[in-house]
Design an enzyme around this catalytic site. Structure first.
Site, PDB file in Angstrom:
ATOM      1  N   GLU A   1       0.873  -1.161   0.000  1.00 25.81           N
ATOM      2  CA  GLU A   1       0.000   0.000   0.000  1.00 25.81           C
ATOM      3  C   GLU A   1       0.916   1.218   0.000  1.00 25.81           C
ATOM      4  OE1 GLU A   1      -2.988   0.928  -0.202  1.00 25.81           O
ATOM      5  OE2 GLU A   1      -2.521   2.950   0.475  1.00 25.81           O
TER       6      GLU A   1
ATOM      7  N   CYS B   1      -1.321   9.011   3.676  1.00 22.03           N
ATOM      8  CA  CYS B   1      -1.249   8.657   2.255  1.00 22.03           C
ATOM      9  C   CYS B   1      -2.535   9.070   1.548  1.00 22.03           C
ATOM     10  CB  CYS B   1      -0.907   7.190   2.047  1.00 22.03           C
ATOM     11  SG  CYS B   1      -1.961   6.086   2.924  1.00 22.03           S
TER      12      CYS B   1
HETATM   13  C1  UN1 Z   1      -2.715   6.625   5.700  1.00 22.87           C
HETATM   14  O1  UN1 Z   1      -3.111   7.636   5.162  1.00 22.87           O
HETATM   15  O2  UN1 Z   1      -1.506   6.358   5.694  1.00 22.87           O
HETATM   16  O3  UN1 Z   1      -8.348   6.874   6.045  1.00 22.87           O
HETATM   17  C2  UN1 Z   1      -3.679   5.728   6.396  1.00 22.87           C
HETATM   18  C3  UN1 Z   1      -7.620   7.391   6.897  1.00 22.87           C
HETATM   19  C4  UN1 Z   1      -7.048   6.525   7.984  1.00 22.87           C
HETATM   20  C5  UN1 Z   1      -5.912   5.710   7.498  1.00 22.87           C
HETATM   21  C6  UN1 Z   1      -4.916   6.484   6.731  1.00 22.87           C
HETATM   22  N1  UN1 Z   1      -8.072   5.649   8.480  1.00 22.87           N
HETATM   23  O4  UN1 Z   1      -7.379   8.591   6.886  1.00 22.87           O
END
Ligand code: UN1
Length: 505
Positions: free
Chosen positions: A251, A285
């Site tokens: 990921e 991310c």
């Molecule tokens: C990430 O952005 O690295 O959807 C994970 C979200 C969180 C997870 C983010 N539940 O913003």
């Protein structure tokens, strides 16, 4: 003198064979040292893999529900330690307090989902074309799983990549990010207290090249789960591809966008864009670094966005009323500042918000980089419109119709998350159909997914099976199993089963 923390291998706290340690500091105040941690190398990785291999058969022999009972114990202990670990997340990775706590709560939700799911029916029954045959699909654990996790969710993402693999009957070697080793040690304490059998979960701290890479290349690791940068994820994917017998789920980042249409509710649009760009200091991310706004409303949007961004309070993450903390390390600071400077140097860009160094003297020892925003016409040749910065840095771009917005949206190599702010359900549906992403939101920020939804992207963002029940595919093998309930053998596809055909018998 700060404390020294150890690796967790085969149920024991042990030092790295190298005898070397590294330090973890608070990014908001780098004078504050959180501890010394083991600098693990291939030898430690090997020890952890051996422990995981030895424990695997016994662990697999438990029922899925009994394995889940251990995960329920982890859940109970973690729940009691939410505030303490939430504050540690804030201190070690720099997220403000509500976010630090939300990280632990997200882990708790994933544990709940994982152990609850163990009582759900699994597998599939498949109808055979031969009435006497029963076919079904059975899943078996891959074996030893290596989980390599990032610093931006130092409790939640490890739990995504550990809980379900364990319940499926795998044992795990976990290599947490070098920026957040204390969160990792504290999480291991929870597993230890929960009484998980020795060797079922093992953790080695250190740097990727030293201790992550040997996990990826080991013949005794059966599946690799990774969340982190596209650069490292691609290296892992290549390494695994040539080995041929290893599963892998990576990921990786995004260059996510918010689309604001001409009919959008501006309160929602500005709120969603600010959250997406600056929450977690842009270090999710799923953070958005692009806001595409219809040309009829861009001036109004821009004025309101800028006024909100100018007011954002950034400071030490455990202070009251802070919206944004620091960046995690010096490399992130340098990278973000470099991209900001490249934008300042672009004739085509109009810098709208530049609070890069707008922080009080009292925070001089922190890795602070404030909100940055600019307006620019989309141009395929401008690299900053394609590259992930992973900081509080956002481009606001005009478009004239939804076709153009979708084209700009899809112009990047990534495809993780997006949001559309619109009052027109047809436009929202169009985005759902045509935007190349794994996660989409309507009238919301592009962040904040719940754990029982699938999580992951398309294109360079990854395989789309990073979390939720989909991750089961990366840590198990399927077996298609067919049973004949008659004495005669009858084949599908009209294949003759007469072995004496044409003979005298
Ligand atoms: C990430 O952005 O690295 O959807 C994970 C979200 C969180 C997870 C983010 N539940 O913003």
């Amino acid at each position: 003198m700060t404390d020294t923390y150890k690796n967790y291998i085969d149920g024991e706290w042990v030092t790295a064979r190298s005898g070397e340690t590294f330090e973890s500091v608070e990014p908001a105040d780098t004078d504050r040292v959180l501890g010394q941690f083991q600098r693990s190398t291939e030898e430690d990785a090997q020890r952890a893999i051996e422990a995981a291999n030895e424990a695997q058969e016994q662990w697999q022999s438990l029922s899925r529900i009994d394995r889940a009972a251990y995960i329920e114990e982890v859940f109970k202990i973690l729940e009691q330690r939410t505030d303490e670990l939430g504050e540690l997340v804030s201190r070690e990775c720099g997220k403000e307090l509500s976010e630090g706590k939300a990280d632990v709560v997200e882990a708790i939700h994933m544990l709940q989902y994982a152990f609850g799911n163990a009582r759900q029916p699994t597998g599939e029954v498949v109808e055979s074309e031969i009435p006497a045959k029963d076919s079904y699909v059975h899943r078996q654990p891959a074996g030893v799983v290596a989980s390599i996790t990032p610093w931006n969710f130092p409790i939640a993402i490890p739990i995504w990549l550990i809980a379900i693999p364990l319940i499926e009957g795998n044992t795990v070697v976990w290599k947490p990010a070098e920026q957040t080793p204390k969160c990792a040690v504290k999480l291991m304490e929870v597993f230890d207290e929960a009484g998980i059998p020795d060797g079922v979960i093992n953790m080695i701290t250190g740097y990727g090249e030293d201790s992550g890479a040997p996990l990826v290349s080991s013949n005794d690791v059966d599946s690799v789960l990774f969340t982190g940068s596209a650069k490292v994820g691609q290296m892992i994917q290549k390494d695994v591809a040539v080995q041929g017998d290893k599963q892998c789920a990576c990921e990786m980042g995004g260059k996510n966008a918010i689309i604001v249409t001409e009919d959008a509710d501006m309160d929602i649009a500005v709120h969603s864009a600010i959250m997406s760009a600056y929450k977690t200091t842009g270090q999710r991310c799923v953070s958005a670094e692009r806001v595409l706004v219809h040309e009829d409303v861009i001036d109004e949007f821009q004025q309101r966005f800028v006024s909100a961004a100018e007011k954002i309070n950034y400071g030490h993450p455990v202070e009251d009323d802070v919206f944004m903390g620091p960046l995690v390390d010096d490399a992130q600071v340098e990278k973000t500042k470099e991209w900001n400077q490249r934008v300042r140097d672009l004739d085509a860009a109009e810098v709208l918000v530049d609070r890069e160094t707008d922080i009080g003297e009292e925070h001089a020892d922190g890795r602070f980089v404030g909100p940055f925003a600019y307006r620019i016409e989309y141009d395929d040749d401008i690299d900053v419109l394609h590259e992930e910065v992973f900081g509080p840095h956002v481009a606001i771009m005009p478009y004239s119709d939804l076709d153009e917005a979708i084209e700009i949206h899809n112009s990047v190599e990534y495809g993780l998350a997006m949001a559309i702010c619109t009052e027109d359900y047809r436009k929202a549906r169009r985005a759902r159909q045509d935007c190349e992403v794994g996660l989409g939101y309507v009238n919301l920020p592009s962040i904040g997914a719940e754990v029982h939804l699938p999580f992951g992207g398309v294109k360079k963002s990854g395989s789309g099976i990073a979390s939720g029940k989909d991750i089961i595919r990366a840590v198990t093998h399927r077996k298609a199993w067919t049973v004949n309930n008659e004495k005669d053998i009858e084949m599908a596809q009209g294949l003759s089963a007469d072995i004496f055909r044409g003979s005298d018998e």
